[in-house]
Motif scaffolding. Sequence first.
Motif, short mmCIF file in Angstrom:
data_model
loop_
_atom_site.label_atom_id
_atom_site.label_comp_id
_atom_site.label_asym_id
_atom_site.label_seq_id
_atom_site.Cartn_x
_atom_site.Cartn_y
_atom_site.Cartn_z
N LYS A 31 -1.42 -20.69 -3.96
CA LYS A 31 -1.90 -20.00 -2.93
C LYS A 31 -0.80 -19.79 -2.09
N VAL A 32 -0.49 -18.44 -1.85
CA VAL A 32 0.61 -18.48 -0.84
C VAL A 32 0.53 -17.03 -0.05
N PHE A 33 0.81 -16.99 1.24
CA PHE A 33 0.46 -15.88 2.17
C PHE A 33 1.62 -15.85 3.07
N GLU A 34 1.72 -14.50 3.49
CA GLU A 34 2.83 -14.31 4.53
C GLU A 34 2.23 -13.26 5.38
N ILE A 35 2.40 -13.42 6.79
CA ILE A 35 2.32 -12.37 7.91
C ILE A 35 3.60 -11.81 8.09
N ASN A 36 4.16 -10.66 7.74
CA ASN A 36 5.66 -10.25 7.83
C ASN A 36 5.67 -9.09 8.27
N ARG A 37 6.98 -8.67 8.71
CA ARG A 37 7.21 -7.23 9.08
C ARG A 37 8.02 -6.61 7.70
N ASN A 38 7.69 -5.49 7.74
CA ASN A 38 8.26 -4.57 6.49
C ASN A 38 8.86 -3.35 7.13
N PHE A 39 9.58 -2.80 6.27
CA PHE A 39 10.21 -1.26 6.77
C PHE A 39 10.20 -0.37 5.63
N ARG A 40 9.66 0.76 5.99
CA ARG A 40 9.31 1.82 5.24
C ARG A 40 9.53 3.37 5.84
N ASN A 41 10.77 4.06 5.34
CA ASN A 41 10.71 5.24 6.06
C ASN A 41 9.96 6.49 5.34
#
Length: 286
Positions: A31-41
Amino acid sequence: ITHHNTLDIDMYMRIAPELYLKRLVVGGLEKVFEINRNFRNEGMSTQHNPEFTMLEFYQAYATWIDLMNLTEELVRGLANSVCGTAVVSYGEHTLDFETPWRRLPMATAIAQAVGLSQEDVWDAEKLRARWLEEHPQDASNPKLPTTTGKWFEAFFDEYVEPNLIQPTFITEFPVEISPLSRRSETNPDIAERFELFIAGREIANGFNELNDPVDQAQRFAAQAQAKDAGDDEAMFFDSDYIDALGYGMPPTAGEGIGIDRLVMLLTNAASIKEVILFPTLRPKSS
């Protein structure tokens, strides 16, 4: 976005942590999770910011059905905790998180929206003809879709998504537009995938993970070919990830939930800029 650095390699701002979190599942973290920042154009709008926050999680031995149940419970609990009720006002709408959420196959949703039969909705030529009925100006447009999967995206964006106000899981996406999802064992054209829509916008995307390295390599190759042909949203071929799948990934389900859009719903915010501390703004004209 690339940056020249002392290692003399191109570095990329990530569009998702997906392939790395799944490497962890291969490595034995179930079980893995991440609250993360992503970048999409994807441009800027009331719903898009080039940099955004996502909760992404993976669970070995769970299924996409388990994740739909979990998501419903999670968002309902959040609404009760943040708003004190599971029936929430959002703009002109009253969103009901309490009643069991609707689950609707994508083909059914499109067929109902545009008056096609369940058989005809899988026929790319019939989809094209139906599209041109209301968009005759597109008859000579070279960028019109040519495959059923791409037509599904066009029809869904135009006729279905804006009308999905109450929480709705759209299920059973075409495999063609689901390059990381596991195929259905009963229908090879369908992926075991869902997206959650609330107030006319996508909030979450989840699926049973593809864990067959041969199938995944073929889909990466198809994506790379599409990218070479000019599809900006197609994926690169990730040979390291194929190697990881070769070691073996257990049956796994994974999901990403857009945190910014979820916060918008629970705070009755009309624009994503209202829930981001430093949103991307257009430069002032000099």
